[in-house]
Scaffold this active site. Structure first.
Site, PDB file in Angstrom:
ATOM      1  N   GLU A  49      -6.621   9.339 -46.337  1.00 13.53           N
ATOM      2  CA  GLU A  49      -7.985   9.910 -46.507  1.00 13.53           C
ATOM      3  C   GLU A  49      -8.023  11.193 -47.131  1.00 13.53           C
ATOM      4  O   GLU A  49      -7.486  12.283 -46.897  1.00 13.53           O
ATOM      5  CB  GLU A  49      -8.278  10.084 -45.068  1.00 13.53           C
ATOM      6  CG  GLU A  49      -9.019   9.012 -44.443  1.00 13.53           C
ATOM      7  CD  GLU A  49      -9.524   9.245 -42.929  1.00 13.53           C
ATOM      8  OE1 GLU A  49      -9.832   8.217 -42.209  1.00 13.53           O
ATOM      9  OE2 GLU A  49      -9.615  10.574 -42.449  1.00 13.53           O
ATOM     10  N   ASP A  60     -16.534  19.088 -38.173  1.00 10.05           N
ATOM     11  CA  ASP A  60     -14.949  19.454 -38.169  1.00 10.05           C
ATOM     12  C   ASP A  60     -15.085  20.834 -37.310  1.00 10.05           C
ATOM     13  O   ASP A  60     -15.667  21.466 -37.544  1.00 10.05           O
ATOM     14  CB  ASP A  60     -14.767  19.749 -39.632  1.00 10.05           C
ATOM     15  CG  ASP A  60     -14.550  18.317 -40.402  1.00 10.05           C
ATOM     16  OD1 ASP A  60     -13.496  17.467 -39.804  1.00 10.05           O
ATOM     17  OD2 ASP A  60     -15.295  18.054 -41.444  1.00 10.05           O
TER      18      ASP A  60
END
Lengths: 272, 403
Positions: A49, A60
């Site tokens: 990824e 995040d």
């Protein structure tokens, strides 16, 4: 068959689970991304990824936010990330690469040019964190036509209705976010994850990856018992940050972490 | 200008204002946003809730706020008659409290015990801490580290009110980063936490809900001008950062198509300088903070830092309804510089004895340009969204004075 589907099929034949390794492209320097990708594959990663840096990574935690900021110091753009995948493909034709990031850089580039260029470069899937399938009427068909898998998230808060919608919209695999929170958050509860995965499996035959909160061999092994893929991100990025002035050491450390996870996952599933 | 039957039917049930708005968040927030939508829809039709909201606006906020005819200033400018909607006279000194009162009531109805908020200049943070104190709720306010440094007084004010103020050190360490951090908190604590967004941005239903809470401004102004002048105004002017005070004034007038509408963005050092906060005038559509709207971004789609002398306008996005109103042509969006806003600040202070917030000074600066071009019997309503006390340090520093 797509690279992602091939990978899951091969692993299923071997009774092994996929190890999905995340890094932010361009962190700590654009020149380090390719060597790190190859190193991760050597150490046992089945899928990469590749994070597309964004100025406002809302989903995040601090570790990956900082990675985005380090990459943006070098002005790493979506075009640059696609170029990195193109170069990666010169030496690795088999390992699937999923671009993970936020929608706005894709909007800026335009959905069609993005789909065309990403597919041509050898990208296999796209995971845009802030694009739920509900807003994907234009996006999803364009990615599909280009041969890109749209990977969507499911979460502990997802209802049956949403699980059904998300599974019907995505392809490649489903990414289950193991906890309420951001990337790199605290410990995950494997039992509650197992319960939710059972609910998801009632709606889809797609492989299910689990991410958020997997930080070491032990947690990777435990998750591998219940999921088809184990996604590790912040634990890798933390090492990249720690050894950002010593790229070779960073690679060794990341390889060490992934190898230990690989071993724990393979042992765990073998003994089942 | 495209043909639109009514401008007051937006958004659709998925939160879209034309191609803007929507719900662009990670999956974890989809269920809580749905819960919020359902709670809000139920509340809208509940007379008991509306009565509680109206009572709070009357007795706690101090509404209705006056619509004041600025006679001397109008004479001085030599054109339209200018009326000021005095949101600066509300409790806590700005329009922000209208929305926090509404959202906090909703939070309590939903059984949430903890509220969080983002803040730039600190006005929304103070308004949130205020209602949290009154309802006995735990309150956490996220604020960019850079803004904390610039707005020490409001930080102290929030702490006095019992709120925890968290410094955000990521990104540009300003409002947009505070919003990111508040989203991260919400995603982590969705079970007991209500996120009180301070403007008409964010994912659906926030833009519509915040507008509905702020629309009291326009409803009052519309009734007041009919009573005081016997007719509707010719034009409305309000400053636009995220755009909540502006949409609050505009919304009840949207179908009065004879009323011209002006939203005033912050041109900072000038639109050509690149140092500004004017996404509607100089940005392009993109996706940020849960909705599609006009943004300040670079060619790669990265959000760029904004600049304005007014911290409350220092935001790279804008409410999606404004994006739609711009595209339809129903509202016109313009920008004034820091310097023009400062001039308006001084002028209103000296001529009317009213010290406006630097945000509101942007609206006043546009009125200074517009009024002289209008007839003497024309009517202009300017939203005086907040009072200027909080900005005294900024103004003094420009004059080389330490206070």
């Amino acid at each position: 068959m797509s690279r992602i589907a091939q990978t899951f099929e091969r692993l299923a034949g071997e009774q092994r689970k996929a190890l999905v390794a995340y890094i932010t492209a361009g962190d700590p320097h654009p020149s380090e991304t390719l060597p790190m990708m190859h190193a991760m594959v050597r150490a046992g990663a089945d899928i990469i990824e590749l994070g597309v840096p964004f100025s406002d990574p809302m989903a995040d935690g601090p570790v990956i936010q900082a990675a985005s900021e380090r990459a943006l110091e070098h002005h790493v753009s979506l075009h640059d990330v696609i170029d990195m995948v193109r170069e990666f493909r010169l030496r690795d034709e088999h390992t699937p690469v999923v671009l993970m990031g936020y929608l706005n850089p894709v909007e800026a580039m335009g959905y069609e040019p993005f789909a065309r260029e990403a597919a041509a470069a050898g990208v296999d899937g796209v995971l845009t964190v802030d694009l739920p399938p509900d807003e994907g009427d234009e996006f999803i068909p364009l990615m599909r036509e280009a041969g890109l898998d749209c990977i969507f998230l499911l979460a502990p808060t997802s209802t049956d209705e949403r699980i059904e919608k998300v599974c019907a919209s995505g392809s490649g695999f489903v990414y289950y976010v193991s906890l309420k929170g951001v990337t790199g958050a605290a410990n995950l509860d494997v039992d509650s994850v197992a319960g939710k995965l059972a609910a998801i499996r009632r709606h889809t035959d797609m492989p299910i990856g689990v991410g958020f909160g997997i930080k070491d061999a032990d947690s990777a092994g435990r998750v591998a018992r219940v999921a088809d893929a184990v996604v590790v991100g912040s634990a890798i990025v933390r090492l990249i940050e720690q050894y950002r002035d010593a790229p070779q050491e960073a690679r060794l450390q990341v390889e060490g972490l992934l190898a230990s996870m690989r071993k724990a996952m393979d042992t765990q599933t073998m003994t089942d | 200008m495209q043909e639109v039957e009514s401008y007051m039917q937006m958004p659709d049930d998925r939160g879209h204002f034309g191609k803007y708005g929507g719900i662009f968040v990670s999956e974890t927030l989809m269920a809580p946003l749905r819960e919020l939508r359902e709670a809000y829809d139920a509340m809208k039709d509940d007379p008991a809730f509306q009565a509680a909201f109206d009572a709070d606006l009357a007795h706690y906020v101090g509404r209705p706020s006056p619509l004041y005819f600025a006679e001397r200033w109008s004479e001085h400018l030599g054109g339209a008659r200018i009326f000021l909607k005095r949101e600066d006279l509300n409790h806590t000194g700005a329009h922000k409290i209208n929305n926090t009162v509404g959202q906090a009531l909703l939070a309590r109805r939903m059984g949430k015990t903890r509220v969080i908020a983002e803040t730039g200049a600190g006005q929304h943070g103070v308004a949130t801490a205020t209602v949290a104190a009154r309802l006995g709720m735990q309150c956490v306010v996220y604020m960019g580290a850079e803004d904390i440094r610039r707005q020490a007084l409001n930080v102290y004010r929030m702490r006095l009110l019992g709120a925890e103020v968290v410094a955000v050190e990521s990104g540009s360490r300003t409002l947009k980063d505070a919003l990111n951090e508040a989203m991260r908190d919400w995603v982590t604590n969705v079970d007991d936490t209500f996120y009180i967004i301070g403007t008409v941005a964010g994912p659906h239903p926030y833009p519509a809900m915040v507008r509905d809470f702020q629309a009291v401004i326009g409803r009052e102004a519309r009734a007041q001008i009919l009573e005081q002048a016997g007719r509707l105004p010719d034009a409305l002017v309000a400053c636009v950062g995220g755009g909540s005070n502006a949409i609050g004034l505009f919304y009840p007038f949207l179908d009065d198509t004879g009323v011209a509408i002006y939203g005033v963005e912050a041109a900072g050092d000038g639109l050509d300088s690149g140092r500004h906060a004017a996404p509607l005038c100089a940005g392009r559509p993109g996706v940020l903070h849960g909705n599609r709207t006009y943004l300040m971004e670079d060619p790669d789609g990265q959000i760029i830092e904004t600049h304005s002398i007014s911290a409350g306008l220092d935001y790279p996005g804008v409410g999606p309804e404004h994006a739609w109103l711009k595209d339809t042509g129903r509202a016109r969006y313009v920008a004034v510089t820091d310097e023009q806003a400062m001039a308006a600040f001084h002028e209103l202070t000296r001529i009317e004895g009213i010290m406006p917030a630097l945000e509101s000074s942007h609206a006043l600066a546009w009125a200074m340009q517009l009024a002289p071009t209008m007839d003497r019997d024309a009517i202009l309503i300017v939203n005086l969204s907040g009072r200027g006390d909080k900005d005294i340090h900024t103004v003094a520093a420009l004059d080389g004075i330490e206070v």
